[in-house]
Design a protein around this motif. Structure first.
Motif, PDB file in Angstrom:
ATOM      1  N   ILE A 168       0.813  -1.210   0.000  1.00  0.00           N
ATOM      2  CA  ILE A 168       0.000   0.000   0.000  1.00  0.00           C
ATOM      3  C   ILE A 168       0.850   1.266   0.000  1.00  0.00           C
ATOM      4  O   ILE A 168       0.574   2.224  -0.726  1.00  0.00           O
ATOM      5  N   VAL A 169       1.909   1.291   0.776  1.00  0.00           N
ATOM      6  CA  VAL A 169       2.708   2.511   0.902  1.00  0.00           C
ATOM      7  C   VAL A 169       3.471   2.805  -0.383  1.00  0.00           C
ATOM      8  O   VAL A 169       3.484   3.940  -0.878  1.00  0.00           O
ATOM      9  N   THR A 170       4.098   1.785  -0.942  1.00  0.00           N
ATOM     10  CA  THR A 170       4.836   1.969  -2.194  1.00  0.00           C
ATOM     11  C   THR A 170       3.921   2.431  -3.314  1.00  0.00           C
ATOM     12  O   THR A 170       4.254   3.337  -4.093  1.00  0.00           O
ATOM     13  N   GLU A 171       2.743   1.828  -3.398  1.00  0.00           N
ATOM     14  CA  GLU A 171       1.811   2.167  -4.477  1.00  0.00           C
ATOM     15  C   GLU A 171       1.214   3.561  -4.289  1.00  0.00           C
ATOM     16  O   GLU A 171       1.037   4.302  -5.273  1.00  0.00           O
ATOM     17  N   VAL A 172       0.907   3.933  -3.059  1.00  0.00           N
ATOM     18  CA  VAL A 172       0.397   5.282  -2.808  1.00  0.00           C
ATOM     19  C   VAL A 172       1.461   6.314  -3.110  1.00  0.00           C
ATOM     20  O   VAL A 172       1.183   7.358  -3.739  1.00  0.00           O
ATOM     21  N   ARG A 173       2.693   6.047  -2.694  1.00  0.00           N
ATOM     22  CA  ARG A 173       3.786   7.001  -2.963  1.00  0.00           C
ATOM     23  C   ARG A 173       3.976   7.191  -4.467  1.00  0.00           C
ATOM     24  O   ARG A 173       4.113   8.331  -4.944  1.00  0.00           O
ATOM     25  N   GLN A 174       3.958   6.107  -5.237  1.00  0.00           N
ATOM     26  CA  GLN A 174       4.154   6.226  -6.677  1.00  0.00           C
ATOM     27  C   GLN A 174       2.992   6.955  -7.345  1.00  0.00           C
ATOM     28  O   GLN A 174       3.190   7.781  -8.237  1.00  0.00           O
ATOM     29  N   PHE A 175       1.772   6.659  -6.889  1.00  0.00           N
ATOM     30  CA  PHE A 175       0.586   7.352  -7.409  1.00  0.00           C
ATOM     31  C   PHE A 175       0.711   8.855  -7.192  1.00  0.00           C
ATOM     32  O   PHE A 175       0.491   9.660  -8.109  1.00  0.00           O
ATOM     33  N   LEU A 176       1.061   9.248  -5.976  1.00  0.00           N
ATOM     34  CA  LEU A 176       1.174  10.671  -5.665  1.00  0.00           C
ATOM     35  C   LEU A 176       2.304  11.323  -6.452  1.00  0.00           C
ATOM     36  O   LEU A 176       2.151  12.444  -6.948  1.00  0.00           O
ATOM     37  N   ALA A 177       3.417  10.636  -6.588  1.00  0.00           N
ATOM     38  CA  ALA A 177       4.520  11.190  -7.377  1.00  0.00           C
ATOM     39  C   ALA A 177       4.091  11.415  -8.822  1.00  0.00           C
ATOM     40  O   ALA A 177       4.397  12.458  -9.426  1.00  0.00           O
ATOM     41  N   ASP A 178       3.363  10.452  -9.375  1.00  0.00           N
ATOM     42  CA  ASP A 178       2.896  10.584 -10.761  1.00  0.00           C
ATOM     43  C   ASP A 178       1.906  11.736 -10.905  1.00  0.00           C
ATOM     44  O   ASP A 178       1.955  12.510 -11.878  1.00  0.00           O
ATOM     45  N   ARG A 179       0.994  11.880  -9.934  1.00  0.00           N
ATOM     46  CA  ARG A 179      -0.005  12.943 -10.013  1.00  0.00           C
ATOM     47  C   ARG A 179       0.620  14.323  -9.789  1.00  0.00           C
ATOM     48  O   ARG A 179       0.172  15.306 -10.366  1.00  0.00           O
ATOM     49  N   VAL A 180       1.644  14.382  -8.961  1.00  0.00           N
ATOM     50  CA  VAL A 180       2.362  15.649  -8.779  1.00  0.00           C
ATOM     51  C   VAL A 180       3.014  16.053 -10.104  1.00  0.00           C
ATOM     52  O   VAL A 180       2.939  17.211 -10.533  1.00  0.00           O
ATOM     53  N   ASN A 181       3.647  15.097 -10.763  1.00  0.00           N
ATOM     54  CA  ASN A 181       4.263  15.388 -12.055  1.00  0.00           C
ATOM     55  C   ASN A 181       3.216  15.825 -13.076  1.00  0.00           C
ATOM     56  O   ASN A 181       3.457  16.739 -13.882  1.00  0.00           O
ATOM     57  N   LEU A 182       2.050  15.197 -13.048  1.00  0.00           N
ATOM     58  CA  LEU A 182       0.971  15.578 -13.950  1.00  0.00           C
ATOM     59  C   LEU A 182       0.515  17.005 -13.666  1.00  0.00           C
ATOM     60  O   LEU A 182       0.345  17.810 -14.594  1.00  0.00           O
ATOM     61  N   ALA A 183       0.297  17.311 -12.399  1.00  0.00           N
ATOM     62  CA  ALA A 183      -0.145  18.657 -12.031  1.00  0.00           C
ATOM     63  C   ALA A 183       0.872  19.701 -12.467  1.00  0.00           C
ATOM     64  O   ALA A 183       0.513  20.775 -12.977  1.00  0.00           O
ATOM     65  N   MET A 184       2.142  19.406 -12.281  1.00  0.00           N
ATOM     66  CA  MET A 184       3.183  20.346 -12.690  1.00  0.00           C
ATOM     67  C   MET A 184       3.197  20.512 -14.207  1.00  0.00           C
ATOM     68  O   MET A 184       3.371  21.622 -14.729  1.00  0.00           O
ATOM     69  N   ALA A 185       2.997  19.416 -14.932  1.00  0.00           N
ATOM     70  CA  ALA A 185       2.954  19.497 -16.393  1.00  0.00           C
ATOM     71  C   ALA A 185       1.773  20.336 -16.864  1.00  0.00           C
ATOM     72  O   ALA A 185       1.823  20.956 -17.939  1.00  0.00           O
ATOM     73  N   LEU A 186       0.709  20.373 -16.052  1.00  0.00           N
ATOM     74  CA  LEU A 186      -0.482  21.151 -16.392  1.00  0.00           C
ATOM     75  C   LEU A 186      -0.411  22.579 -15.867  1.00  0.00           C
ATOM     76  O   LEU A 186      -1.381  23.328 -15.981  1.00  0.00           O
ATOM     77  N   GLY A 187       0.732  22.926 -15.254  1.00  0.00           N
ATOM     78  CA  GLY A 187       0.954  24.319 -14.893  1.00  0.00           C
ATOM     79  C   GLY A 187       0.947  24.662 -13.421  1.00  0.00           C
ATOM     80  O   GLY A 187       1.152  25.831 -13.060  1.00  0.00           O
ATOM     81  N   VAL A 188       0.713  23.686 -12.535  1.00  0.00           N
ATOM     82  CA  VAL A 188       0.710  23.974 -11.097  1.00  0.00           C
ATOM     83  C   VAL A 188       2.148  23.875 -10.580  1.00  0.00           C
ATOM     84  O   VAL A 188       2.752  22.806 -10.650  1.00  0.00           O
ATOM     85  N   PRO A 189       2.725  24.958 -10.067  1.00  0.00           N
ATOM     86  CA  PRO A 189       4.099  24.877  -9.567  1.00  0.00           C
ATOM     87  C   PRO A 189       4.185  24.000  -8.322  1.00  0.00           C
ATOM     88  O   PRO A 189       3.232  23.899  -7.549  1.00  0.00           O
ATOM     89  N   GLU A 190       5.335  23.373  -8.155  1.00  0.00           N
ATOM     90  CA  GLU A 190       5.517  22.448  -7.041  1.00  0.00           C
ATOM     91  C   GLU A 190       5.257  23.117  -5.696  1.00  0.00           C
ATOM     92  O   GLU A 190       4.733  22.491  -4.767  1.00  0.00           O
ATOM     93  N   GLU A 191       5.592  24.412  -5.594  1.00  0.00           N
ATOM     94  CA  GLU A 191       5.423  25.105  -4.314  1.00  0.00           C
ATOM     95  C   GLU A 191       3.960  25.382  -3.993  1.00  0.00           C
ATOM     96  O   GLU A 191       3.654  25.946  -2.939  1.00  0.00           O
ATOM     97  N   ARG A 192       3.041  24.998  -4.851  1.00  0.00           N
ATOM     98  CA  ARG A 192       1.617  25.139  -4.565  1.00  0.00           C
ATOM     99  C   ARG A 192       0.908  23.781  -4.539  1.00  0.00           C
ATOM    100  O   ARG A 192      -0.290  23.695  -4.773  1.00  0.00           O
TER     101      ARG A 192
END
Length: 297
Positions: A168-192
């Motif tokens: 569960i922990v590994t899969e949740v961490r990878q999911f969140l990392a992927d979604r953070v990268n997606l959000a950043m690609a869509l214009g949301v800066p990491e600091e937000r």
């Protein structure tokens, strides 16, 4: 064991006009559900005046921000259309912003609700769907708001029966990392961006307990980590206590989450949570005692 929080890429942030230093600060997010069928209070804050009063009371009790929701996460509740969701949350945002300087967060998965919520005064969009709708990230990117990305696998309003994870922990961490990268690609800066492992969301009690004891493995992503554990089913199943009696174990779970790296606590009792956060900060050496008297006379 001392409190040694994993380092953040951007610990100091301005959210809704407030400065947070998440390297030395634990923030409390209060909960205001403007729904007639909230899992916790059963609609106690459904009426507009009660919702606003609850938000302002939470701020007075020390909450750093309030999370306003108009749609329950549970698929077992009646569906709520976009127009009705807007009718529920916008007046609460507007009036709370008029009466208080508390940071206002809106719990929504809909881009248009997010757009109008920010225009009304919200500074945070709390998306419990894990960016199921990519447009939501685009709205946040344009608005300047902060985005909470939560681990959740099922589409909004849908069940995930008998969820299974290899780790569960590994899969949740990878999911969140992927979604953070997606959000950043869509214009949301990491600091937000803030991340939330989503206790109980498409997870059983054993999953939520494992996430709690291994939160540090999520915190290594370097983003402020939100723990939404208050009164949830895993608390009840772990202790056998009904919802009205879950404050103590909720505080215990929240404290463990902080010790494992959480910076933000989403809690139903803001006064108790604020007191607990103050104690944790003082033990950790992030803050000085309010006064010193014992054995000093």
């Amino acid at each position: 064991m001392s409190l040694s929080l994993p380092p953040l890429t951007t610990p100091v942030r301005m959210i809704g006009g407030r400065r947070f230093d998440f390297a030395r600060e634990i923030a409390v997010m209060a909960i205001v559900n403007r729904t007639p069928d909230s899992f916790y209070d059963g609609g106690r804050t459904y009426e507009l005046d009660r919702a606003v009063e609850s938000a302002c009371t939470a701020a007075a009790a020390g909450a750093d921000w309030v999370d306003i929701g108009g749609v329950p996460f549970s698929p077992d509740t009646p569906s709520v259309g976009e127009s009705e969701e807007l009718d529920r949350v916008l007046p609460v945002i507007t009036e709370t912003a008029r009466r208080s300087n508390v940071v206002i967060s809106v719990d929504t998965v809909r881009p248009e609700v997010a757009r109008q919520a920010v225009l009304a005064g919200a500074a945070v969009i709390n998306d419990t769907s894990g960016l199921h709708d990519h447009e939501l990230a685009e709205v946040v990117a344009e608005s300047g708001a902060t985005l909470v990305i939560t681990h959740s696998l099922a589409a909004p309003g849908q069940h995930l029966r008998r969820p299974r994870y290899d780790d569960i922990v590994t899969e949740v961490r990878q999911f969140l990392a992927d979604r953070v990268n997606l959000a950043m690609a869509l214009g949301v800066p990491e600091e937000r961006i803030v991340i939330d492992p989503g206790h109980d969301l498409n997870k059983n009690t054993l999953h939520s307990l494992e996430l709690t004891r291994r939160m540090d493995e999520i915190a290594v992503l370097g983003l402020p980590l939100l723990a939404a554990v208050s009164n949830k089913d895993f608390i009840g199943e772990a202790t056998g206590l009904d919802k009205p009696d879950r404050l103590a174990p909720s505080i215990a779970a929240a404290t463990i989450c902080v010790w494992q790296g959480a910076r933000i606590l989403r809690m139903h009792d803001p006064a108790a949570a604020t007191a607990a956060a103050t104690m944790i900060e003082t033990i950790a050496g992030f803050a000085d005692p309010q006064y010193l008297r014992h054995n000093l006379d």
